[in-house]
Design a protein around this motif. Structure first.
Motif, PDB file in Angstrom:
ATOM      1  N   PRO A  42      55.224  20.465  58.775  1.00  0.00           N
ATOM      2  CA  PRO A  42      53.839  20.569  58.303  1.00  0.00           C
ATOM      3  C   PRO A  42      53.417  21.997  57.961  1.00  0.00           C
ATOM      4  CG  PRO A  42      53.932  19.851  60.603  1.00  0.00           C
ATOM      5  CD  PRO A  42      55.321  20.011  60.157  1.00  0.00           C
ATOM      6  N   TYR A  43      53.858  22.966  58.710  1.00  0.00           N
ATOM      7  CA  TYR A  43      53.437  24.352  58.455  1.00  0.00           C
ATOM      8  C   TYR A  43      54.677  25.248  58.411  1.00  0.00           C
ATOM      9  CZ  TYR A  43      48.885  22.574  59.650  1.00  0.00           C
ATOM     10  OH  TYR A  43      47.746  21.846  59.686  1.00  0.00           O
ATOM     11  N   PRO A  44      55.353  25.283  57.278  1.00  0.00           N
ATOM     12  CA  PRO A  44      56.623  26.029  57.238  1.00  0.00           C
ATOM     13  C   PRO A  44      56.458  27.518  57.533  1.00  0.00           C
ATOM     14  CG  PRO A  44      55.978  25.291  55.045  1.00  0.00           C
ATOM     15  CD  PRO A  44      55.063  24.635  56.008  1.00  0.00           C
ATOM     16  N   LEU A  45      55.366  28.109  57.045  1.00  0.00           N
ATOM     17  CA  LEU A  45      55.178  29.541  57.254  1.00  0.00           C
ATOM     18  C   LEU A  45      54.962  29.840  58.732  1.00  0.00           C
ATOM     19  CD1 LEU A  45      55.227  31.651  55.062  1.00  0.00           C
ATOM     20  CD2 LEU A  45      52.762  31.771  55.185  1.00  0.00           C
ATOM     21  N   LEU A  46      54.171  28.996  59.404  1.00  0.00           N
ATOM     22  CA  LEU A  46      53.922  29.173  60.836  1.00  0.00           C
ATOM     23  C   LEU A  46      55.212  29.021  61.621  1.00  0.00           C
ATOM     24  CD1 LEU A  46      51.722  29.358  63.101  1.00  0.00           C
ATOM     25  CD2 LEU A  46      51.889  26.906  63.206  1.00  0.00           C
ATOM     26  N   SER A  47      56.025  28.024  61.256  1.00  0.00           N
ATOM     27  CA  SER A  47      57.297  27.823  61.952  1.00  0.00           C
ATOM     28  C   SER A  47      58.194  29.032  61.788  1.00  0.00           C
ATOM     29  CB  SER A  47      58.013  26.594  61.404  1.00  0.00           C
ATOM     30  OG  SER A  47      57.195  25.471  61.513  1.00  0.00           O
TER      31      SER A  47
ATOM     32  N   ILE B 128      68.778  31.575  67.033  1.00  0.00           N
ATOM     33  CA  ILE B 128      68.127  31.154  65.791  1.00  0.00           C
ATOM     34  C   ILE B 128      67.808  29.670  65.844  1.00  0.00           C
ATOM     35  CG2 ILE B 128      68.506  30.826  63.325  1.00  0.00           C
ATOM     36  CD1 ILE B 128      69.955  33.445  63.260  1.00  0.00           C
ATOM     37  N   LEU B 129      68.763  28.869  66.364  1.00  0.00           N
ATOM     38  CA  LEU B 129      68.521  27.419  66.455  1.00  0.00           C
ATOM     39  C   LEU B 129      67.377  27.122  67.410  1.00  0.00           C
ATOM     40  CD1 LEU B 129      72.053  25.812  66.455  1.00  0.00           C
ATOM     41  CD2 LEU B 129      70.266  25.651  64.741  1.00  0.00           C
ATOM     42  N   LEU B 130      67.375  27.820  68.559  1.00  0.00           N
ATOM     43  CA  LEU B 130      66.325  27.592  69.550  1.00  0.00           C
ATOM     44  C   LEU B 130      64.968  27.989  68.977  1.00  0.00           C
ATOM     45  CD1 LEU B 130      66.147  26.545  72.343  1.00  0.00           C
ATOM     46  CD2 LEU B 130      66.474  28.827  73.230  1.00  0.00           C
ATOM     47  N   GLY B 131      64.936  29.134  68.274  1.00  0.00           N
ATOM     48  CA  GLY B 131      63.681  29.586  67.685  1.00  0.00           C
ATOM     49  C   GLY B 131      63.192  28.624  66.619  1.00  0.00           C
ATOM     50  N   ALA B 132      64.127  28.091  65.814  1.00  0.00           N
ATOM     51  CA  ALA B 132      63.716  27.141  64.775  1.00  0.00           C
ATOM     52  C   ALA B 132      63.157  25.881  65.404  1.00  0.00           C
ATOM     53  CB  ALA B 132      64.907  26.816  63.881  1.00  0.00           C
ATOM     54  N   ALA B 133      63.815  25.424  66.482  1.00  0.00           N
ATOM     55  CA  ALA B 133      63.319  24.213  67.158  1.00  0.00           C
ATOM     56  C   ALA B 133      61.930  24.449  67.713  1.00  0.00           C
ATOM     57  CB  ALA B 133      64.283  23.817  68.277  1.00  0.00           C
ATOM     58  N   LEU B 134      61.732  25.622  68.341  1.00  0.00           N
ATOM     59  CA  LEU B 134      60.410  25.938  68.896  1.00  0.00           C
ATOM     60  C   LEU B 134      59.364  26.014  67.801  1.00  0.00           C
ATOM     61  CD1 LEU B 134      61.055  28.641  71.601  1.00  0.00           C
ATOM     62  CD2 LEU B 134      59.989  26.432  71.889  1.00  0.00           C
ATOM     63  N   GLY B 135      59.713  26.691  66.696  1.00  0.00           N
ATOM     64  CA  GLY B 135      58.746  26.842  65.620  1.00  0.00           C
ATOM     65  C   GLY B 135      58.335  25.512  65.042  1.00  0.00           C
ATOM     66  N   ILE B 136      59.314  24.622  64.814  1.00  0.00           N
ATOM     67  CA  ILE B 136      58.986  23.330  64.195  1.00  0.00           C
ATOM     68  C   ILE B 136      58.179  22.475  65.158  1.00  0.00           C
ATOM     69  CG2 ILE B 136      60.007  21.206  63.336  1.00  0.00           C
ATOM     70  CD1 ILE B 136      62.283  23.028  62.263  1.00  0.00           C
ATOM     71  N   SER B 137      58.541  22.510  66.461  1.00  0.00           N
ATOM     72  CA  SER B 137      57.788  21.661  67.398  1.00  0.00           C
ATOM     73  C   SER B 137      56.369  22.190  67.580  1.00  0.00           C
ATOM     74  CB  SER B 137      58.513  21.580  68.733  1.00  0.00           C
ATOM     75  OG  SER B 137      58.670  22.867  69.259  1.00  0.00           O
ATOM     76  N   HIS B 138      56.194  23.518  67.539  1.00  0.00           N
ATOM     77  CA  HIS B 138      54.827  24.029  67.680  1.00  0.00           C
ATOM     78  C   HIS B 138      54.007  23.783  66.432  1.00  0.00           C
ATOM     79  CE1 HIS B 138      56.361  25.846  71.306  1.00  0.00           C
ATOM     80  NE2 HIS B 138      55.102  26.000  71.659  1.00  0.00           N
ATOM     81  N   ALA B 139      54.652  23.727  65.272  1.00  0.00           N
ATOM     82  CA  ALA B 139      53.913  23.359  64.069  1.00  0.00           C
ATOM     83  C   ALA B 139      53.399  21.926  64.193  1.00  0.00           C
ATOM     84  CB  ALA B 139      54.795  23.502  62.845  1.00  0.00           C
ATOM     85  N   TRP B 140      54.175  21.077  64.871  1.00  0.00           N
ATOM     86  CA  TRP B 140      53.704  19.704  65.111  1.00  0.00           C
ATOM     87  C   TRP B 140      52.465  19.685  65.993  1.00  0.00           C
ATOM     88  CZ3 TRP B 140      54.673  14.790  63.660  1.00  0.00           C
ATOM     89  CH2 TRP B 140      55.694  14.644  62.712  1.00  0.00           C
ATOM     90  N   LEU B 141      52.442  20.591  66.994  1.00  0.00           N
ATOM     91  CA  LEU B 141      51.245  20.672  67.829  1.00  0.00           C
ATOM     92  C   LEU B 141      50.042  21.083  66.989  1.00  0.00           C
ATOM     93  CD1 LEU B 141      52.467  22.412  71.062  1.00  0.00           C
ATOM     94  CD2 LEU B 141      52.004  20.017  70.689  1.00  0.00           C
ATOM     95  N   MET B 142      50.307  21.966  66.014  1.00  0.00           N
ATOM     96  CA  MET B 142      49.219  22.486  65.191  1.00  0.00           C
ATOM     97  C   MET B 142      48.570  21.381  64.355  1.00  0.00           C
ATOM     98  SD  MET B 142      48.036  25.537  64.767  1.00  0.00           S
ATOM     99  CE  MET B 142      46.875  26.325  63.674  1.00  0.00           C
ATOM    100  N   VAL B 143      49.348  20.334  64.021  1.00  0.00           N
ATOM    101  CA  VAL B 143      48.801  19.248  63.201  1.00  0.00           C
ATOM    102  C   VAL B 143      47.616  18.602  63.904  1.00  0.00           C
ATOM    103  CG1 VAL B 143      49.323  16.994  62.229  1.00  0.00           C
ATOM    104  CG2 VAL B 143      50.980  18.807  62.071  1.00  0.00           C
ATOM    105  N   ASN B 144      47.721  18.485  65.242  1.00  0.00           N
ATOM    106  CA  ASN B 144      46.641  17.820  65.975  1.00  0.00           C
ATOM    107  C   ASN B 144      45.346  18.607  65.935  1.00  0.00           C
ATOM    108  OD1 ASN B 144      48.234  15.698  66.692  1.00  0.00           O
ATOM    109  ND2 ASN B 144      48.998  16.702  68.520  1.00  0.00           N
ATOM    110  N   LEU B 145      45.441  19.933  65.718  1.00  0.00           N
ATOM    111  CA  LEU B 145      44.217  20.733  65.671  1.00  0.00           C
ATOM    112  C   LEU B 145      43.495  20.577  64.345  1.00  0.00           C
ATOM    113  CD1 LEU B 145      45.398  24.015  67.371  1.00  0.00           C
ATOM    114  CD2 LEU B 145      44.034  22.218  68.332  1.00  0.00           C
ATOM    115  N   ARG B 146      44.181  20.121  63.325  1.00  0.00           N
ATOM    116  CA  ARG B 146      43.612  19.910  61.988  1.00  0.00           C
ATOM    117  C   ARG B 146      42.863  21.136  61.476  1.00  0.00           C
ATOM    118  NH1 ARG B 146      41.957  15.144  64.326  1.00  0.00           N
ATOM    119  NH2 ARG B 146      43.255  13.356  63.851  1.00  0.00           N
ATOM    120  N   PRO B 147      43.560  22.246  61.285  1.00  0.00           N
ATOM    121  CA  PRO B 147      42.872  23.384  60.675  1.00  0.00           C
ATOM    122  C   PRO B 147      42.659  23.132  59.193  1.00  0.00           C
ATOM    123  CG  PRO B 147      45.177  23.887  60.952  1.00  0.00           C
ATOM    124  CD  PRO B 147      44.976  22.523  61.513  1.00  0.00           C
ATOM    125  N   SER B 148      41.584  23.733  58.648  1.00  0.00           N
ATOM    126  CA  SER B 148      41.357  23.573  57.214  1.00  0.00           C
ATOM    127  C   SER B 148      42.340  24.471  56.462  1.00  0.00           C
ATOM    128  CB  SER B 148      39.931  23.939  56.872  1.00  0.00           C
ATOM    129  OG  SER B 148      39.715  25.289  57.168  1.00  0.00           O
TER     130      SER B 148
END
Lengths: 162, 93, 126
Positions: free
Chosen positions: A6-11, A30-50
């Motif tokens: 959902p948020y590639p730049l944030l990830s 790098i793999l661990l960081g990518a996993a963290l970034g993608i999962s936290h971008a998923w958390l960000m979806v719930n906040l629904r920023p404009s």
């Protein structure tokens, strides 16, 4: 693609931060960081920023350069004002400016820019009347502050995001 | 010659940062109102973080960097919490 | 403190200058915290240490470690980014809460709510 990332730049930014904290560029990190970034971008979806998009990357660079120059100049001015404040008291005061920006994210960016500049501090923004209340340390050149903010920051932000 | 120069300048910058921490501490203790104290605390932790960074340069130890990062993050959270409390605390009173 | 002697002269001079300049800028900001008279003008002072001071001292640290340990990973960038992102948020909230408190106590020299006209700029007496 947009659904899974959902948020590639944030990830990407989160991954870079992870690598910087760990000070390594190994595959595992790098793999661990990518996993963290993608999962936290998923958390960000719930906040629904404009969301705010821009396609004019060179304007962002120009705005960043402008902000850097202004912050440096304002640093010097505030230092001078503080050092001579014993002999000549600083005249500070509030100014109010009408803001025509509509996008919430660009107003937030304007707030961060203005507060990071030492000479000006963002105090309040009334979202009904769209009047911004600023506090300026050195108000000697009073009306030019409003013009400076309009031409230096508001016009580029408007061009960028609207 | 070089080592003397760099050691003395690191020491000097540490003393200057200590003075800056003293100024912020004075504002925090004396501050006429609560928001002045919070502002003093905010400046105090930024100055303390910079002092830790100079210690890190002096001893070439990255553990100081970690603690400076933690101070930067926790100080931000505590200042936000304090100023939120100033805004909401009086509504309840 | 023995490692500092390994620092070559071309790196030592910028490290020293950046350290001293950053700490002096921070000190001036903190002096401003003491000298300025009203809360709202004191709100400007910590930004000096937070923007210029942090950038200069972190640059010195980066340069020093990069030359000494031949380690070109700049993790001090993290501190710069955190401080520059977080300080404006703190100061904005603090200014807002101070304005709120002043309005409740109806202090002078504080702009009222819903009044379009401006108060005259207050003059500070030392």
């Amino acid at each position: 693609m947009r659904y899974w990332f959902p948020y590639p730049l944030l990830s990407f930014a989160l991954m870079v931060f992870w690598l910087l904290i760990n000070q390594s560029l190994s595959i595992a990190q790098i793999l661990l960081g990518a996993a963290l970034g993608i999962s936290h971008a998923w958390l960000m979806v719930n906040l629904r920023p404009s969301k705010t998009h821009t396609k004019k990357a060179w304007l962002v660079a120009r705005l960043a350069g402008q902000v850097t120059v202004d912050v440096a100049r304002s640093n010097l001015a505030v230092m001078r004002a503080i050092l001579r404040s014993k002999r000549r008291p600083v005249r500070s005061g509030f100014i109010a400016i009408d803001i025509t920006l509509r996008d919430e994210n660009s107003i937030a960016l304007l707030a961060c820019i203005l507060t990071a500049t030492p000479g000006t501090a963002w105090i309040e923004f009334d979202s009904q009347t769209r009047v911004l209340l600023l506090h300026v340390l050195d108000i000697e050149n009073g009306p030019t502050w409003a013009d400076l903010i309009r031409t230096h920051y508001e016009a580029p932000l408007k061009e960028l995001f609207e | 010659m070089t080592e003397l120069f760099i050691i003395w300048s690191i020491l000097g910058s540490q003393i200057i940062l200590g003075l800056a921490m003293g100024c912020a501490l004075f504002r925090m203790v004396k501050g006429p109102r609560a928001q002045d104290r919070i502002l003093g605390l905010d400046a105090l932790y930024i100055n303390g973080m910079l002092l830790l960074l100079t210690f890190g340069i002096r001893t070439a130890n990255t553990i100081y960097f970690e603690s400076a990062l933690i101070i930067a993050l926790l100080g931000f959270v505590s200042s936000i919490a304090f100023s939120k409390f100033l805004m909401r605390g009086e509504v309840i009173e | 403190m023995s490692h500092l002697t390994d620092l070559p002269l071309w790196a030592a001079i910028p490290v020293c200058l950046l350290l001293l300049a950053g700490s002096i800028v921070t000190l001036i900001g903190s002096i401003g915290l003491l000298r300025l008279k009203s809360f709202y003008s004191r709100l400007h002072a910590p930004t000096l240490g937070a923007s210029a001071g942090v950038i200069m001292i972190c640059l010195a640290s980066m340069l020093c470690f990069a030359v000494l340990q031949n380690r070109w990973i700049f993790h001090e960038v993290l501190i710069i980014v955190f401080i520059i992102l977080t300080t404006p948020v703190t100061l904005m909230l603090l200014g807002q809460s101070a304005l709120y408190r002043d309005r409740i106590e109806e202090k002078d020299g504080v702009p009222r709510k819903t009044t379009p006209d401006l108060p005259t700029p207050e003059t500070e007496t030392p």
